[in-house]
Design an enzyme around this catalytic site. Structure first.
Site, short mmCIF file in Angstrom:
data_model
loop_
_atom_site.label_atom_id
_atom_site.label_comp_id
_atom_site.label_asym_id
_atom_site.label_seq_id
_atom_site.Cartn_x
_atom_site.Cartn_y
_atom_site.Cartn_z
N ILE A 112 0.85 -1.20 0.00
CA ILE A 112 0.00 0.00 0.00
C ILE A 112 0.88 1.25 0.00
O ILE A 112 0.41 2.33 -0.33
CB ILE A 112 -0.97 0.04 1.21
CG1 ILE A 112 -0.22 0.09 2.54
CG2 ILE A 112 -1.95 -1.13 1.16
CD1 ILE A 112 -1.08 0.54 3.71
N ASP A 113 2.17 1.11 0.38
CA ASP A 113 3.04 2.29 0.52
C ASP A 113 3.51 2.87 -0.82
O ASP A 113 4.01 3.99 -0.88
CB ASP A 113 4.29 1.93 1.35
CG ASP A 113 3.94 1.37 2.72
OD1 ASP A 113 2.83 1.65 3.21
OD2 ASP A 113 4.78 0.65 3.29
N ARG B 249 -13.05 22.89 14.02
CA ARG B 249 -11.87 22.24 14.59
C ARG B 249 -10.78 22.03 13.55
O ARG B 249 -11.05 22.03 12.35
CB ARG B 249 -12.26 20.84 15.10
CG ARG B 249 -13.01 20.86 16.39
CD ARG B 249 -13.47 19.46 16.74
NE ARG B 249 -14.01 19.43 18.08
CZ ARG B 249 -14.67 18.40 18.60
NH1 ARG B 249 -14.87 17.33 17.88
NH2 ARG B 249 -15.12 18.45 19.84
N MET C 229 -0.75 5.65 6.73
CA MET C 229 0.45 4.80 6.62
C MET C 229 1.35 5.26 5.48
O MET C 229 1.10 6.29 4.85
CB MET C 229 0.03 3.35 6.44
CG MET C 229 -0.49 2.70 7.71
SD MET C 229 -0.89 0.97 7.43
CE MET C 229 -1.04 0.39 9.11
N ARG D 262 -8.21 17.63 16.88
CA ARG D 262 -8.38 16.19 17.12
C ARG D 262 -7.54 15.39 16.13
O ARG D 262 -7.36 15.82 14.98
CB ARG D 262 -9.85 15.78 16.94
CG ARG D 262 -10.79 16.41 17.94
CD ARG D 262 -10.72 15.72 19.29
NE ARG D 262 -11.82 16.11 20.13
CZ ARG D 262 -11.76 17.02 21.10
NH1 ARG D 262 -10.63 17.68 21.31
NH2 ARG D 262 -12.83 17.29 21.83
N GLN E 253 -6.68 0.75 6.03
CA GLN E 253 -6.10 1.13 4.73
C GLN E 253 -5.66 -0.06 3.91
O GLN E 253 -5.52 0.01 2.70
CB GLN E 253 -4.87 2.03 4.94
CG GLN E 253 -5.21 3.41 5.39
CD GLN E 253 -4.01 4.11 6.03
OE1 GLN E 253 -3.34 4.90 5.40
NE2 GLN E 253 -3.76 3.83 7.29
N ARG E 254 -5.36 -1.17 4.57
CA ARG E 254 -4.85 -2.29 3.79
C ARG E 254 -5.73 -3.54 3.85
O ARG E 254 -5.44 -4.54 3.22
CB ARG E 254 -3.41 -2.60 4.14
CG ARG E 254 -3.18 -3.06 5.53
CD ARG E 254 -1.69 -3.30 5.74
NE ARG E 254 -1.50 -4.45 6.58
CZ ARG E 254 -0.44 -4.65 7.35
NH1 ARG E 254 0.54 -3.77 7.35
NH2 ARG E 254 -0.34 -5.73 8.07
O1 F6P Z 1 4.24 -1.63 4.57
C1 F6P Z 1 2.88 -1.66 4.76
C2 F6P Z 1 2.52 -1.16 6.13
O2 F6P Z 1 1.12 -1.20 6.27
C3 F6P Z 1 3.07 0.23 6.45
O3 F6P Z 1 2.33 1.25 5.84
C4 F6P Z 1 3.06 0.21 7.96
O4 F6P Z 1 4.03 1.08 8.51
C5 F6P Z 1 3.42 -1.21 8.25
O5 F6P Z 1 3.08 -1.98 7.12
C6 F6P Z 1 2.74 -1.80 9.45
O6 F6P Z 1 3.28 -3.07 9.66
P1 F6P Z 1 2.72 -4.11 10.71
O7 F6P Z 1 1.71 -4.95 9.99
O8 F6P Z 1 3.91 -4.91 11.10
O9 F6P Z 1 2.13 -3.36 11.86
#
Ligand code: F6P
Length: 378
Positions: free
Chosen positions: A139-140, A175, A182, A281, A289-290
């Site tokens: 996703i990054d 606000r 991520m 906030r 997100q994933r």
């Molecule tokens: O690399 C994908 C990712 O979702 C990053 O955006 C995030 O920093 C990391 O993995 C989180 O990893 P974990 O599943 O180990 O918490």
């Protein structure tokens, strides 16, 4: 080409199952048998694999989030943590065992679906004479030599929807709303979702931010009668005179990047409240997100990646990463993907040292954000 294996490694991403489906279907079209290692490189080490079959487990996958063969983001087989009976800990290179497993199973090629850490191991295996083909998942969106990784578009859509929802509550309550997204050491999710959601501020790791610039933006908006502001911050954003905010450092010595990022949103929100007096906030978007179903774009991209991966195997082109560049599918050698991170087995995880693709300052996204008057913290 008779038998191939797929593994999914690292954090999951929407589209993994769609890639698996595309590989399995293309394999069937060409009379090739497909297998899947369970939980990525862990399954490869433990010789744990299943047959992937369109009549049973590999159908109905296109829209399904996660990965049907599981994943692991804590296995570095080149520097594997072994706890002995007396409790002592050793790190061992168990990659030869994996090579043996691949050879004994008779796999002509292994497809490794993963990010830069996974591809580093793919390249290390390729040096041991096994055929690997990498498919860039994360996703990054930070894998080198490819414009878009699968999973990224879905993550941006989820973040954009979150910004839309924060907008209405921010406006109603007057606000400042901060959204932490991520992305690790690259700001793609933050910047694209900020543009798509019409945010006022985007803080990304590529541009160390000055909180006073953020405050200036909030005040400028107030002077124009806008009593609310939306700030998107990447989890890896760095204050100009400070450090990246780390939630936990789980480094176990295996060479994986087990740093858990998180907390920058809270810091930014606290600083804004203290400096402006406005109620502020913070929302941490996290794993939504994933997880879940891939967007239409990701389904198509994943299908392109999967079919191309199998086509390359059929053509006998190995030890490459499938790429999507300038709207075309292609490939690049795994050696180019690891860049200068050459040492076998070392720094196998998504590390700060690894060859990741960050946002360059001449990227269109940066120009667009600046033209719109979005504050990037500088
Ligand atoms: O690399 C994908 C990712 O979702 C990053 O955006 C995030 O920093 C990391 O993995 C989180 O990893 P974990 O599943 O180990 O918490």
């Amino acid at each position: 080409m008779k038998k191939v294996a797929i593994l999914t490694n690292g954090g999951d991403a929407p589209g993994l199952n769609a890639v698996i489906r595309a590989i399995v279907k293309t394999a069937r079209t060409n009379g090739v048998e497909c297998y899947g290692y369970i939980e990525g490189y862990k399954g490869l080490l433990e010789n744990n694999y299943v047959k992937l079959d369109l009549a049973t487990n590999a159908s109905g996958l296109l829209h399904k989030g996660g990965t049907i063969i599981g994943t692991s983001n804590s296995t570095n087989v080149f520097n594997y943590k072994v706890v002995n009976e007396d409790g002592s800990v050793e790190f061992k290179d168990l990659s030869d065992k994996c090579v043996e497993n691949i050879k004994n199973a008779g796999f002509d090629c292994v497809f490794a679906l993963g990010g830069d850490g996974t591809q580093k191991s793919s390249r290390d295996f390729s040096l041991k004479g096994v055929n690997f083909i990498g498919v860039p998942k994360t996703i990054d969106n930070d894998v080198a030599h490819t414009d878009t990784t699968f999973g990224y578009n879905t993550a941006v859509s989820v973040a954009t929807e979150a910004i839309d929802r924060l907008h209405t509550t921010a406006e109603s309550h007057h606000r400042v709303m901060v959204l932490e997204v991520m992305g690790r050491y690259a700001g793609w999710i933050a910047l694209e979702s900020a543009i798509a959601g019409g945010a006022d501020v985007a803080l990304i790791p590529e541009i160390p931010y000055d909180i006073n610039k953020v405050v200036e933006k909030i005040n400028e908006r107030r002077n124009r009668g806008k009593e609310f502001t939306i700030v998107v911050t990447s989890e890896g954003a760095i204050p100009k005179d400070g450090e990246m905010v780390v939630k936990k450092n789980l480094d176990d010595g295996s060479g994986l990047d087990n740093i858990r990022l998180g907390g920058i949103g809270e810091k930014v929100a606290n600083d804004i409240e203290a400096l402006t007096g406005m109620v502020t906030r913070n929302t941490v978007l996290g794993y939504v997100q994933r997880g879940g179903t891939p967007s239409a774009f990701d389904r198509i991209l994943s299908t392109k990646y999967g079919t191309k991966a199998m086509e390359l195997a059929l053509e006998g082109i190995f030890n490459v990463l499938v790429t999507y560049k300038d709207g075309k599918m292609g490939y690049v050698s795994l050696e180019d993907v690891v860049g200068n991170n050459k040492v076998v087995g070392a720094a196998s995880g998504n590390t700060k040292e690894s060859n990741i693709r960050k946002i360059k300052m001449d990227d269109d996204l940066v120009r667009v954000a600046r033209d719109l008057g979005m504050c990037l913290g500088d």
